[in-house]
Structures are given as C-alpha cells and as structure tokens.
Motif scaffolding. Structure first.
Motif, PDB file in Angstrom:
ATOM      1  N   UNK A  72       0.817  -1.208   0.000  1.00  0.00           N
ATOM      2  CA  UNK A  72       0.000   0.000   0.000  1.00  0.00           C
ATOM      3  C   UNK A  72       0.851   1.258   0.000  1.00  0.00           C
ATOM      4  N   UNK A  73       1.946   1.230   0.766  1.00  0.00           N
ATOM      5  CA  UNK A  73       2.859   2.384   0.806  1.00  0.00           C
ATOM      6  C   UNK A  73       3.479   2.601  -0.570  1.00  0.00           C
ATOM      7  N   UNK A  74       3.855   1.517  -1.222  1.00  0.00           N
ATOM      8  CA  UNK A  74       4.445   1.635  -2.561  1.00  0.00           C
ATOM      9  C   UNK A  74       3.433   2.238  -3.535  1.00  0.00           C
ATOM     10  N   UNK A  75       2.215   1.714  -3.535  1.00  0.00           N
ATOM     11  CA  UNK A  75       1.186   2.212  -4.449  1.00  0.00           C
ATOM     12  C   UNK A  75       0.849   3.674  -4.163  1.00  0.00           C
ATOM     13  N   UNK A  76       0.678   4.008  -2.899  1.00  0.00           N
ATOM     14  CA  UNK A  76       0.330   5.392  -2.552  1.00  0.00           C
ATOM     15  C   UNK A  76       1.502   6.338  -2.787  1.00  0.00           C
TER      16      UNK A  76
END
Length: 132
Positions: A72-76
């Motif tokens: 999620x951190x990567x995508x955001x």
C-alpha cells in the motif's frame, strides 16, 4: 559442438529518471482535452483541486504506512509522486529546480538546515492576543 547460450536480456533497473519522464508526460498533457487525459482533467480544475489531490494522496500514504502495509505504501507513494508532478506543472516548477535544492541541502544536517531557515514574521491585528 553446441551453440553458445543466448544471453538473457534483463530489463533495465528502474531509477529516478522515471520522475523526469513522468513530469514530461504531465507537462505534455497540460492544455489537452480533459476528456482524454487524467492529467489534463486535473490541471483544468485549477490549483486548489490540484493541491487537494496532492494532500489526499499524502494522507493515504500516511495511512498505509501506519498500517504497515508495504504494498500500500508503494502504491500510494507512486500516486503521491504523480500528484506532486501535477502540482509542479500547475505551478510552473521544473524538476531540475527541486533537484538543485536537494543537491544544495545534501551534506547539511537536517537539524542545522531547519534552524537556518528564517522564522516567519507573525503579524497580529492591534489589540489581538497570540493564540499559541
């Protein structure tokens, strides 16, 4: 004798140049048909909307970080960087000016750099109190 083995071509390792390419793409979309481009649509909605979207993506990155959701951190983070590029295009800021600022700061302690920044001048109306 057999044939020599074919060399397997590895894909290039992603690096920071993607940000320059992303900026160029967003910049090219400015002023184009908002029905055909998400970037054009965002830019056509004005600075306040562009800034709002950047803020939303930053909050989403924070939420995924606090959840410990690496994917999620990567995508955001990708969303956040994209929206930062949209802000830069809207504001007429070129990436190289930001890179130059990062270069200028490199090797300087973050604590020292922050202390060296000028403190903002706070002006109050006559007769008002300081609220903090």
């Amino acid at each position: 004798m057999g044939r020599p083995a074919k060399a397997v071509k590895k894909p290039p390792v992603p690096d920071g140049t993607i940000l320059d390419r992303l900026f160029a793409t967003v910049e090219q979309r400015k002023g184009t048909d908002p029905a055909l481009s998400h970037s054009a649509r965002l830019l056509s909605r004005g600075t306040a909307k562009v800034a709002q979207k950047l803020g939303e993506e930053a909050v989403e990155a924070v939420i995924e970080t606090t959840r410990g959701n690496r994917d999620g951190v990567i995508a955001e983070s990708a969303d956040l960087l994209y929206h930062l590029m949209v802000v830069w295009v809207d504001a007429g800021i070129r990436p190289e000016t930001v890179w130059a600022e990062l270069e200028r700061r490199q090797g300087t302690s973050g604590i020292a750099e922050k202390a060296a920044r000028a403190q903002p001048v706070v002006r109050r109306l006559p007769g008002t109190k300081k609220v903090w």
